[in-house]
Design a protein around this motif. Structure first.
Motif, PDB file in Angstrom:
ATOM      1  N   ASP A  59       0.666  -0.668   0.111  1.00 54.48           N
ATOM      2  CA  ASP A  59       0.198  -0.107  -0.103  1.00 54.48           C
ATOM      3  C   ASP A  59       0.835   1.071  -0.069  1.00 54.48           C
ATOM      4  OD1 ASP A  59      -1.802   1.882   0.284  1.00 54.48           O
ATOM      5  OD2 ASP A  59      -2.757   1.340   1.988  1.00 54.48           O
ATOM      6  N   LEU A  60       0.708   1.917  -0.513  1.00 54.94           N
ATOM      7  CA  LEU A  60       1.736   3.394  -1.131  1.00 54.94           C
ATOM      8  C   LEU A  60       1.486   4.521   0.258  1.00 54.94           C
ATOM      9  CD1 LEU A  60       1.453   3.868  -4.644  1.00 54.94           C
ATOM     10  CD2 LEU A  60       3.166   2.766  -3.364  1.00 54.94           C
ATOM     11  N   ALA A  61       0.470   4.079   0.758  1.00 47.36           N
ATOM     12  CA  ALA A  61      -0.122   5.373   1.848  1.00 47.36           C
ATOM     13  C   ALA A  61       0.760   4.862   3.146  1.00 47.36           C
ATOM     14  CB  ALA A  61      -1.827   5.731   1.849  1.00 47.36           C
ATOM     15  N   MET A  62       2.166   5.255   3.080  1.00 43.20           N
ATOM     16  CA  MET A  62       2.856   4.579   4.601  1.00 43.20           C
ATOM     17  C   MET A  62       2.719   5.456   5.522  1.00 43.20           C
ATOM     18  SD  MET A  62       4.424   2.266   4.335  1.00 43.20           S
ATOM     19  CE  MET A  62       2.867   1.510   3.184  1.00 43.20           C
ATOM     20  N   PRO A  63       2.642   5.198   6.837  1.00 42.45           N
ATOM     21  CA  PRO A  63       2.904   6.108   7.820  1.00 42.45           C
ATOM     22  C   PRO A  63       3.982   7.178   8.403  1.00 42.45           C
ATOM     23  CG  PRO A  63       1.496   3.917   8.626  1.00 42.45           C
ATOM     24  CD  PRO A  63       2.251   4.047   7.220  1.00 42.45           C
ATOM     25  N   GLU A  73       9.180   5.303  -2.323  1.00 43.50           N
ATOM     26  CA  GLU A  73      10.337   5.358  -1.541  1.00 43.50           C
ATOM     27  C   GLU A  73      10.856   3.550  -1.669  1.00 43.50           C
ATOM     28  OE1 GLU A  73      11.511   7.422   1.332  1.00 43.50           O
ATOM     29  OE2 GLU A  73      10.827   9.357   0.184  1.00 43.50           O
ATOM     30  N   LEU A  74      10.346   2.894  -0.881  1.00 41.76           N
ATOM     31  CA  LEU A  74      10.348   1.561  -0.549  1.00 41.76           C
ATOM     32  C   LEU A  74      10.770   0.562  -1.747  1.00 41.76           C
ATOM     33  CD1 LEU A  74       8.106   0.848   1.700  1.00 41.76           C
ATOM     34  CD2 LEU A  74      10.370   0.737   2.292  1.00 41.76           C
ATOM     35  N   LEU A  78      13.499  -2.816  -2.395  1.00 39.96           N
ATOM     36  CA  LEU A  78      12.417  -4.157  -2.338  1.00 39.96           C
ATOM     37  C   LEU A  78      12.936  -4.985  -3.783  1.00 39.96           C
ATOM     38  CD1 LEU A  78       9.440  -3.543  -0.879  1.00 39.96           C
ATOM     39  CD2 LEU A  78      11.049  -4.265  -0.372  1.00 39.96           C
ATOM     40  N   ALA A  79      14.500  -4.496  -4.213  1.00 44.88           N
ATOM     41  CA  ALA A  79      14.418  -5.294  -5.597  1.00 44.88           C
ATOM     42  C   ALA A  79      14.979  -6.604  -5.718  1.00 44.88           C
ATOM     43  CB  ALA A  79      16.055  -4.286  -5.840  1.00 44.88           C
ATOM     44  N   GLY A  80      14.672  -7.398  -6.736  1.00 50.86           N
ATOM     45  CA  GLY A  80      14.666  -8.504  -7.580  1.00 50.86           C
ATOM     46  C   GLY A  80      13.432  -9.086  -6.933  1.00 50.86           C
ATOM     47  N   VAL A  81      12.890  -8.810  -6.106  1.00 51.63           N
ATOM     48  CA  VAL A  81      11.353  -9.193  -5.927  1.00 51.63           C
ATOM     49  C   VAL A  81       9.629  -8.418  -6.210  1.00 51.63           C
ATOM     50  CG1 VAL A  81       9.259 -10.463  -3.791  1.00 51.63           C
ATOM     51  CG2 VAL A  81      12.246  -9.958  -3.723  1.00 51.63           C
TER      52      VAL A  81
END
Length: 455
Positions: A59-63, A73-74, A78-81
């Motif tokens: 979910d793009l809406a991060m606390p 930004e995440l 999370l490269a490779g997955v």
């Protein structure tokens, strides 16, 4: 043992809504998936490092501020997955940005269960097929480890990569800019027991010492202006895999001390933190700089230099392997225009150019020329190459040679000359050894040397 089927696997669900964590997690578990949940970016990265999921639902809406930028930004971390982003209605542009950053797909909330089942199964299937292809290529050497070329310098480089890759030793890759040092690092990673872990690249010359420290080791909330939350670093992201320090010769001196401590102890302290953290990552480094000279003049730490140079690999300049140029050019052209070929004049142009930018320059010009081809065009000619090289307006440019003018013969002679020169250099001037490398008799080699004026 992994008992999952091609349609089930390890899934990380990242969403701040407890109700969706429960409902979405239970639905995915009912399909046979192993599910971990996280409510924010920091928890997501911690779960990612610990569980190593095969798929992330994000979910793009991060606390804490519910800003979609935090979710975006995440994605690169999370490269490779495969990452499937979850967006709300009217967030189409945001979803497209996520895909540009590396997300595999996106689903709009409220989520249709059948669509979720289909997308997750397809992403897992594709991910596993790609992983199997990498494994087969690694075991069979079918793609030359990604290191294209048949000249002695490239053959020797591939031998060394295969020998060093399975070990834990640190490797320092030296060579001019544009010669494929990152390709060598990736080949070392793919040939190692860590191939299923992350491959994380750090560009050491792009940031100041303060920003580089935060990028590498992360920072704590409030440690500097704008640090509104805890942020894990790339060292932590590389846990279980490989950390590649590109252009390490550009690293500011204050950071050299902190990097040395991590290499010695395997531990680090985030910016603004007080407790040490651990990370297990194999460190590879590369630079075009003369590190020995930098050690002598005091701009690079001697102890860090010896920590990095467990084994030194050198990537040759293109001028040292000109006989590989047609093979490289053909491979690059096939990537953008599979049915295209080079005209005789284009081949002559390619093999006669000096290529100061090395393989990177060759790749850029060839791929640009292939992209500029007209729909009904079958050949890349000198016109396209000049356009790609940015000299199309040069009035001194010679036109495409007409067929039958001997241009192809001249190009082949030049290739033969350079191949023989490479073999003679690799053999230390020993004609018998050079003949053996080239697959010809010693008498045949002498005749070629005489004909080409190389004796």
């Amino acid at each position: 043992m992994d008992n999952s089927t091609p349609e089930t696997g390890r899934v990380l669900l990242v969403d701040d809504e407890a109700a969706f964590q429960r409902l979405g997690g239970n639905f995915l578990r009912s399909l046979g998936h192993e599910v971990n949940v996280a409510g924010d970016g920091d928890a997501a990265m911690a779960a990612f490092a610990q569980q190593r999921p095969e798929l992330v639902l994000l979910d793009l809406a991060m606390p804490p501020h519910m800003d979609p930028e935090h979710g975006l930004e995440l994605i690169p971390r999370l490269a490779g997955v495969p990452v499937i982003v979850l967006t709300g209605h009217g967030e189409h542009d945001l979803a497209l940005r996520a895909v540009e950053l590396g997300a595999w797909d996106f689903i709009t909330k409220p989520i249709d269960p059948d669509l979720l089942r289909f997308v997750v199964a397809r992403a897992l299937r594709k991910s596993r097929l790609e992983a199997e292809l990498v494994r087969l290529r690694s075991s069979q050497g079918s793609d030359e480890l990604g290191l294209i070329g048949q000249t002695p310098p490239m053959q020797q480089l591939r031998v060394m990569v295969r020998r060093v890759a399975p070990t834990r030793v640190s490797v320092l890759v030296l060579g001019p800019t544009g010669t494929g040092k990152e390709l060598v690092a990736r080949a070392l990673h793919e040939g190692s027991p860590r191939r299923d872990g992350p491959f994380v690249v750090v560009h050491c010359g792009a940031l100041s010492a303060e920003l580089l420290e935060s990028e590498l080791f992360g920072h704590m909330k409030g440690s500097f202006t704008g640090a509104y939350r805890d942020q894990p670093g790339l060292v932590e992201a590389a846990h279980g895999g490989t950390l590649f320090l590109d252009e390490v010769g550009e690293m500011p001196p204050p950071m050299q001390v902190k990097l040395l401590r991590f290499l010695q102890e395997g531990s680090f302290v985030p910016v603004g933190g007080r407790t040490q953290r651990q990370a297990d990552a194999r460190v590879l480094a590369a630079t075009h700089r003369d590190l020995e000279a930098m050690v002598r003049d005091g701009s690079f730490r001697e102890d860090l230099y010896y920590r990095l140079k467990g084994v030194v690999l050198r990537t040759p300049a293109l001028a040292e392997r000109m006989a590989d140029v047609p093979l490289l050019a053909a491979r690059f052209l096939k990537g953008v225009a599979p049915q295209a070929r080079f005209s005789a004049g284009a081949l002559a142009w390619i093999t006669s150019r000096e290529w100061p930018g090395n393989v990177r320059e060759l790749k850029a010009i060839v791929e640009s020329a292939g992209a500029l081809m007209l729909p009904d065009q079958q050949e890349v000619d000198t016109e396209l190459l000049h356009l790609s090289a940015g000299d199309s307006l040069d009035p001194r440019r010679s036109p495409e040679p007409a067929p039958g003018t001997g241009v192809l013969d001249a190009a082949l002679n030049e290739l033969e000359r350079r191949l023989i020169q490479d073999a003679m250099m690799a053999a230390g001037g020993n004609q018998s050894e050079a003949a053996r490398q080239l697959g010809v008799s010693r008498v045949g080699l002498i005749k070629k040397l005489t004909r080409l004026g190389l004796r």
